[in-house]
Design a protein around this motif. Structure first.
Motif, PDB file in Angstrom:
ATOM      1  N   ASP A 116      34.352  41.868  38.433  1.00  0.00           N
ATOM      2  CA  ASP A 116      35.680  41.262  38.543  1.00  0.00           C
ATOM      3  C   ASP A 116      36.459  41.526  37.261  1.00  0.00           C
ATOM      4  N   ILE A 117      37.623  42.144  37.419  1.00  0.00           N
ATOM      5  CA  ILE A 117      38.382  42.595  36.245  1.00  0.00           C
ATOM      6  C   ILE A 117      39.805  42.056  36.289  1.00  0.00           C
ATOM      7  N   ILE A 118      40.255  41.478  35.185  1.00  0.00           N
ATOM      8  CA  ILE A 118      41.669  41.113  35.067  1.00  0.00           C
ATOM      9  C   ILE A 118      42.351  42.200  34.238  1.00  0.00           C
ATOM     10  N   LEU A 119      43.381  42.810  34.805  1.00  0.00           N
ATOM     11  CA  LEU A 119      44.172  43.780  34.058  1.00  0.00           C
ATOM     12  C   LEU A 119      45.438  43.067  33.614  1.00  0.00           C
ATOM     13  N   ALA A 120      45.797  43.224  32.341  1.00  0.00           N
ATOM     14  CA  ALA A 120      46.934  42.461  31.831  1.00  0.00           C
ATOM     15  C   ALA A 120      47.888  43.350  31.054  1.00  0.00           C
ATOM     16  N   GLY A 121      49.141  42.926  31.016  1.00  0.00           N
ATOM     17  CA  GLY A 121      50.140  43.666  30.257  1.00  0.00           C
ATOM     18  C   GLY A 121      51.522  43.110  30.521  1.00  0.00           C
ATOM     19  N   HIS A 173      44.422  41.234  39.548  1.00  0.00           N
ATOM     20  CA  HIS A 173      43.025  40.839  39.744  1.00  0.00           C
ATOM     21  C   HIS A 173      42.349  41.949  40.532  1.00  0.00           C
ATOM     22  N   LEU A 174      41.349  42.569  39.934  1.00  0.00           N
ATOM     23  CA  LEU A 174      40.679  43.679  40.600  1.00  0.00           C
ATOM     24  C   LEU A 174      39.221  43.302  40.829  1.00  0.00           C
ATOM     25  N   ARG A 175      38.810  43.290  42.088  1.00  0.00           N
ATOM     26  CA  ARG A 175      37.453  42.883  42.430  1.00  0.00           C
ATOM     27  C   ARG A 175      36.727  44.026  43.132  1.00  0.00           C
ATOM     28  N   LEU A 176      35.550  44.385  42.622  1.00  0.00           N
ATOM     29  CA  LEU A 176      34.747  45.443  43.225  1.00  0.00           C
ATOM     30  C   LEU A 176      33.398  44.832  43.573  1.00  0.00           C
ATOM     31  N   SER A 177      32.874  45.180  44.743  1.00  0.00           N
ATOM     32  CA  SER A 177      31.585  44.597  45.113  1.00  0.00           C
ATOM     33  C   SER A 177      30.912  45.379  46.217  1.00  0.00           C
ATOM     34  N   GLN A 178      29.567  45.336  46.206  1.00  0.00           N
ATOM     35  CA  GLN A 178      28.825  45.920  47.323  1.00  0.00           C
ATOM     36  C   GLN A 178      28.869  44.986  48.523  1.00  0.00           C
ATOM     37  N   ALA A 179      28.937  43.676  48.230  1.00  0.00           N
ATOM     38  CA  ALA A 179      28.975  42.685  49.312  1.00  0.00           C
ATOM     39  C   ALA A 179      30.427  42.385  49.682  1.00  0.00           C
ATOM     40  N   PRO A 222      38.099  33.894  40.779  1.00  0.00           N
ATOM     41  CA  PRO A 222      38.028  32.481  40.372  1.00  0.00           C
ATOM     42  C   PRO A 222      38.010  32.367  38.844  1.00  0.00           C
ATOM     43  N   ARG A 223      38.662  31.330  38.327  1.00  0.00           N
ATOM     44  CA  ARG A 223      38.603  31.084  36.879  1.00  0.00           C
ATOM     45  C   ARG A 223      37.152  30.912  36.462  1.00  0.00           C
ATOM     46  N   GLY A 224      36.739  31.685  35.465  1.00  0.00           N
ATOM     47  CA  GLY A 224      35.357  31.593  34.999  1.00  0.00           C
ATOM     48  C   GLY A 224      34.462  32.659  35.590  1.00  0.00           C
ATOM     49  N   GLU A 225      35.042  33.585  36.349  1.00  0.00           N
ATOM     50  CA  GLU A 225      34.190  34.578  36.989  1.00  0.00           C
ATOM     51  C   GLU A 225      34.479  36.027  36.568  1.00  0.00           C
ATOM     52  N   ALA A 226      35.569  36.240  35.831  1.00  0.00           N
ATOM     53  CA  ALA A 226      35.895  37.617  35.451  1.00  0.00           C
ATOM     54  C   ALA A 226      34.867  38.165  34.465  1.00  0.00           C
ATOM     55  N   ASP A 227      34.471  39.424  34.677  1.00  0.00           N
ATOM     56  CA  ASP A 227      33.540  40.084  33.767  1.00  0.00           C
ATOM     57  C   ASP A 227      34.281  40.757  32.630  1.00  0.00           C
ATOM     58  N   LEU A 228      35.530  41.096  32.885  1.00  0.00           N
ATOM     59  CA  LEU A 228      36.278  41.890  31.913  1.00  0.00           C
ATOM     60  C   LEU A 228      37.764  41.562  31.980  1.00  0.00           C
ATOM     61  N   VAL A 229      38.372  41.405  30.789  1.00  0.00           N
ATOM     62  CA  VAL A 229      39.829  41.394  30.706  1.00  0.00           C
ATOM     63  C   VAL A 229      40.208  42.689  30.000  1.00  0.00           C
ATOM     64  N   LEU A 230      40.983  43.517  30.663  1.00  0.00           N
ATOM     65  CA  LEU A 230      41.429  44.779  30.080  1.00  0.00           C
ATOM     66  C   LEU A 230      42.935  44.686  29.920  1.00  0.00           C
ATOM     67  N   SER A 231      43.412  44.696  28.659  1.00  0.00           N
ATOM     68  CA  SER A 231      44.831  44.453  28.432  1.00  0.00           C
ATOM     69  C   SER A 231      45.484  45.553  27.616  1.00  0.00           C
ATOM     70  N   VAL A 232      46.654  45.963  28.040  1.00  0.00           N
ATOM     71  CA  VAL A 232      47.406  47.010  27.356  1.00  0.00           C
ATOM     72  C   VAL A 232      48.227  46.407  26.209  1.00  0.00           C
ATOM     73  N   TYR A 239      39.985  32.989  32.608  1.00  0.00           N
ATOM     74  CA  TYR A 239      39.359  33.621  33.763  1.00  0.00           C
ATOM     75  C   TYR A 239      38.005  34.216  33.398  1.00  0.00           C
ATOM     76  N   LEU A 240      37.788  34.417  32.101  1.00  0.00           N
ATOM     77  CA  LEU A 240      36.627  35.170  31.635  1.00  0.00           C
ATOM     78  C   LEU A 240      35.385  34.287  31.603  1.00  0.00           C
ATOM     79  N   ARG A 241      34.276  34.804  32.124  1.00  0.00           N
ATOM     80  CA  ARG A 241      33.021  34.061  32.054  1.00  0.00           C
ATOM     81  C   ARG A 241      32.577  34.030  30.595  1.00  0.00           C
ATOM     82  N   PRO A 242      31.737  33.056  30.240  1.00  0.00           N
ATOM     83  CA  PRO A 242      31.394  32.907  28.826  1.00  0.00           C
ATOM     84  C   PRO A 242      30.828  34.186  28.194  1.00  0.00           C
ATOM     85  N   ASP A 243      30.131  35.020  28.990  1.00  0.00           N
ATOM     86  CA  ASP A 243      29.593  36.261  28.422  1.00  0.00           C
ATOM     87  C   ASP A 243      30.458  37.467  28.810  1.00  0.00           C
TER      88      ASP A 243
END
Ligand code: SF4
Lengths: 532, 207
Positions: free
Chosen positions: B4-9, B51-57, B65-75, B86-90
């Motif tokens: 799960d990726i948030i793209l920002a700019g 909000h960009l979500r990729l999944s096999q399922a 969901p807030r707390g579930e993003a794996d990555l914030v990628l911001s320009v 939105y970013l998970r603690p790790d």
């Protein structure tokens, strides 16, 4: 056929094309614009059907109605508030026995990302006694649109596809099916289409008589589903449209998932709802928009022996857009752990006019001219220029609905406001500004109307404008505005003093003046230079 | 496998292009994709996100969901912080250090960067410098995509393939500068690595 990644809007458009669409009409408005953008692109390529921007939503709706009269399939799309503009033909078309499928697609904007309210179009469908589909994902948006044409032809009524921003502007995979051909030309019957009282009463009866069949169709629809938990009967959730996803997203965090009814068709599938309600002790309704299902369920007295939770009970927020996290508490879940700013304050970044936008120069000249008057007001309208409400301009004091600037300036002037100024863009003027200007010209009201002619519908991405250039000037004169008080300015920094002078002269003129500020939108100029 | 990726700019910085490239690559690899984006009013120089979500399922929600993003990628550095909740603690944050100043109260850039540096897994990229090196300051979004490429669950060759598709109609020079921008971002990110907490380092092109 090959799967494609499409916007929700585009999935609807593709569904319509493959259902045998003959014509589509629309007026630009976020989040609906991409439906027509897609139709126009496809129509330009295949030349198989008509797709065009209309001057406003009422006109668009009536054009679509004409196509339906001719026995062919038509689609009309608009943002939610656009359906207010088209409400007259919409409500009446429910009685006209559409025999070419007529599908109306309003795109609602919960959370008001780009709108002045968050009205829920499902209420319009209910009001008109017509079926409505509410897709929860892209494939459904595609399938439902195809089905909507059949339902429309079956019952002789328009059918609504209700979209919301989050689906309209989200991309996902759609697997299209074989397309089918268009209908043959077949003229409508005058006793069905001439809504004289004698015909309208009969047609209204016929629509009401069909309600039970519409409910049955809804009860049998493959887009609804009921999943009962026999081990735990404490909670049942009714979730509609995109709200269903937010419930599903959270279920994996629950040890004991509730029974869930997914509702994506209207009129409400009574049998399915009874099936859920009878099975559980408490009902939670999760729906995007206003509490339509929740209200129907509660009625005045609620359901004896059961609690109904949702927006009205305060368990789900009554305003704004839903999300996975807004439904968690109602499901008894704590927020997920996340990082946070820990008190670090972030500056807000509201939208603003492009650097060098012609509107900025108009506002500067206007602000400069207005310094000498104390009690005036500037009534604005819907478009990029509404951003003139923000600093550094703070040049306008109202924004209500399409065309309201001109009518409100007239009312304001008649109530004693001077200077009373309207600011409206060329396309918005074509949409709804002509009629109030006609009235102001007839009354020679003491007011000043600015028409900002940038040659395009800029805010929504540069769709064509009908009321621009030479034609616009001829229109203003044709409405009866005195020629000496139609002034044209070029909003450029170097013309600031000159333009402020023109504005002052026209404010001081006792009567109606129209100032046309002509300069192309920068984005359009850029597009033109890139050759497309 | 999911991401799960948030793209920002800021509106106009090419967030949707980044999303297009990743989403197309994911579709190519048979993943499910959902991508929510912002059109309309905010696109006029306002804060935008995707909000960009990729999944096999199967993916349910279009929104992460807030707390579930794996990555914030911001320009942009200010926008990088806007979606932190939105970013998970790790989760990780990859941000450009080049500010886009179009508001009067734009904060001090060093203060912003220091706040980003407090996030355990972060990478700051000088996208402006690298984009110029690639031949066009308009390629900052592709620099940032390159910087994230090694951390995405889609293959890098599929990313470059769809960069070509995306820019094809603008001519060869533009395709070339965007590919170069992507490669420069990739190289800088490869030289850095995400050591959690105290040992967090930044890319050579950044700092
Ligand atoms: S899009 Fe055009 S009209 Fe809108 S702010 Fe930019 S230059 Fe002005």
């Amino acid at each position: 056929m090959k799967p494609e990644i499409l916007l929700g809007d585009e999935a609807v458009a593709l569904g319509a094309i493959q259902a045998g669409l003959s014509a589509g009409y629309s007026y630009p408005g976020t989040p609906a614009s991409e439906i027509m953008e897609y139709l126009i692109k496809a129509a330009t390529k295949t030349k198989a059907f008509v797709a065009s921007w209309s001057v406003n939503e009422k006109v668009a709706y009536e054009e679509a109605l004409g196509v339906s009269f001719a026995g062919k399939r038509a689609l009309v799309s608009m943002k939610h508030v656009g359906l207010n503009v088209a409400a007259d033909p919409f409500m009446n078309s429910a009685l006209t026995n559409a025999h070419g499928g007529l599908v109306v697609v309003p795109a609602d904007d919960p959370g008001m990302h780009s709108s002045q309210n968050e009205q829920d179009s499902r209420f319009y469908a209910d009001f008109a006694n017509i079926p409505c589909f509410e897709p929860s994902n892209h494939q459904e948006a595609y399938e439902m649109t195809r089905q909507a044409f059949d339902v429309s032809e079956k019952f002789g009524v328009p059918v609504m596809i209700r979209l919301v921003t989050r689906l309209s502007h989200s991309r996902s995979t759609v697997r299209p099916r074989e397309p089918r051909g268009q209908n043959e030309l077949k003229h409508g019957a005058s006793q069905d289409w001439t809504l004289l009282p004698v015909n309208a009463r009969r047609r209204f009866r016929a629509v009401l008589d069909n309600q039970a069949a519409m409910v049955r169709l809804s009860e049998e629809s493959e887009f609804n589903s009921l999943r009962l938990n026999d081990k735990d009967r404490s909670l049942g959730v009714i979730a509609s449209g995109i709200a269903f996803n937010y419930v599903q997203e959270n279920l994996r965090d629950l040890e004991n998932p509730p029974s869930v009814l997914k509702v994506c068709t209207y009129p409400l599938p009574g049998k399915l709802i009874r099936g859920l309600v009878e099975h559980v002790d408490n009902v939670l309704v999760v729906e995007e928009g206003y509490p339509l299902i929740e209200r129907s369920l509660r009625g005045l007295f609620g359901i004896a022996g059961k609690t109904v939770k949702g927006k009205l009970s305060g368990d789900i927020p009554l305003t704004g857009e839903l999300s996975p996290e807004t439904v968690r508490p109602a499901l008894g879940l704590k927020p997920l752990e996340s990082l946070d700013l820990g008190g670090f304050k972030l500056a807000a970044r509201p939208p603003q006019l492009c650097v060098g936008c012609p509107h900025a120069d108009t506002f500067q000249a206007l602000n400069k001219a207005l310094k000498e008057y104390h009690q005036g007001n500037v009534f604005s309208d819907i478009g990029c220029y509404t951003l003139g409400a923000y600093p550094p301009y703070q040049a306008v004091q109202t924004c209500v609905c399409m065309g309201a600037s001109v009518s409100m300036a007239k009312g304001g002037a008649e109530a004693g406001i001077h200077p009373s100024i309207a600011v409206i863009g060329d396309s918005t003027f074509g949409h709804s500004g002509l009629t109030p200007l006609l009235e102001a010209a007839a009354a020679d009201t003491n007011m000043t109307v600015f028409i900002l002619d940038n040659g395009t519908v800029a805010m929504t991405g540069g769709q064509p404008s009908y009321a621009s250039g030479e034609r616009l000037l001829r229109m203003i004169e044709g409405l009866g505005v005195v020629k000496e008080h139609i002034r044209v300015i070029e909003p450029l920094p170097k013309n600031l003093d000159k333009n402020a002078q023109v504005i002052k002269e026209e404010i001081d003129h006792h009567g109606l003046s129209v100032i046309v500020a002509v300069r192309e939108c920068l984005e359009e100029a850029k597009k033109r230079r890139r050759g497309g | 496998m999911k991401q799960d990726i948030i793209l920002a700019g800021v509106g106009g910085q090419g967030i949707i292009s980044i999303a297009y490239v990743i989403a197309s690559a994911a579709l190519e690899e048979g993943l499910e994709v959902k991508q929510a984006e912002v059109h309309g009013m905010s696109q006029r120089g306002g804060a935008v996100q995707s909000h960009l979500r990729l999944s096999q399922a199967h993916i349910w929600s279009d929104l992460i969901p807030r707390g579930e993003a794996d990555l914030v990628l911001s320009v942009e550095p200010l926008e990088a912080l806007r979606y932190l909740d939105y970013l998970r603690p790790d989760g990780m944050i990859i941000a450009s250090r080049a500010p886009f100043v179009n508001i009067q109260d734009y904060p001090d850039v060093e203060t912003l960067l220091n706040r980003i540096r407090k996030i355990p897994r972060h990478l700051i990229i000088d996208s402006e410098k690298l984009a110029k090196e690639a031949g066009s300051s308009r390629t900052q979004n592709m620099v940032m995509l390159g910087a994230a490429a090694g951390r995405l669950i889609v293959r890098e060759e599929n990313l470059t393939r769809f960069i070509k598709v995306l820019f094809e109609r603008h001519g060869e020079t533009i395709v070339a500068s965007n590919l170069k921008a992507f490669a420069l971002g990739q190289a800088v990110a490869a030289a850095a690595d995400f050591v959690p907490a105290s040992g967090a380092r930044e890319g050579k092109g950044g700092g």
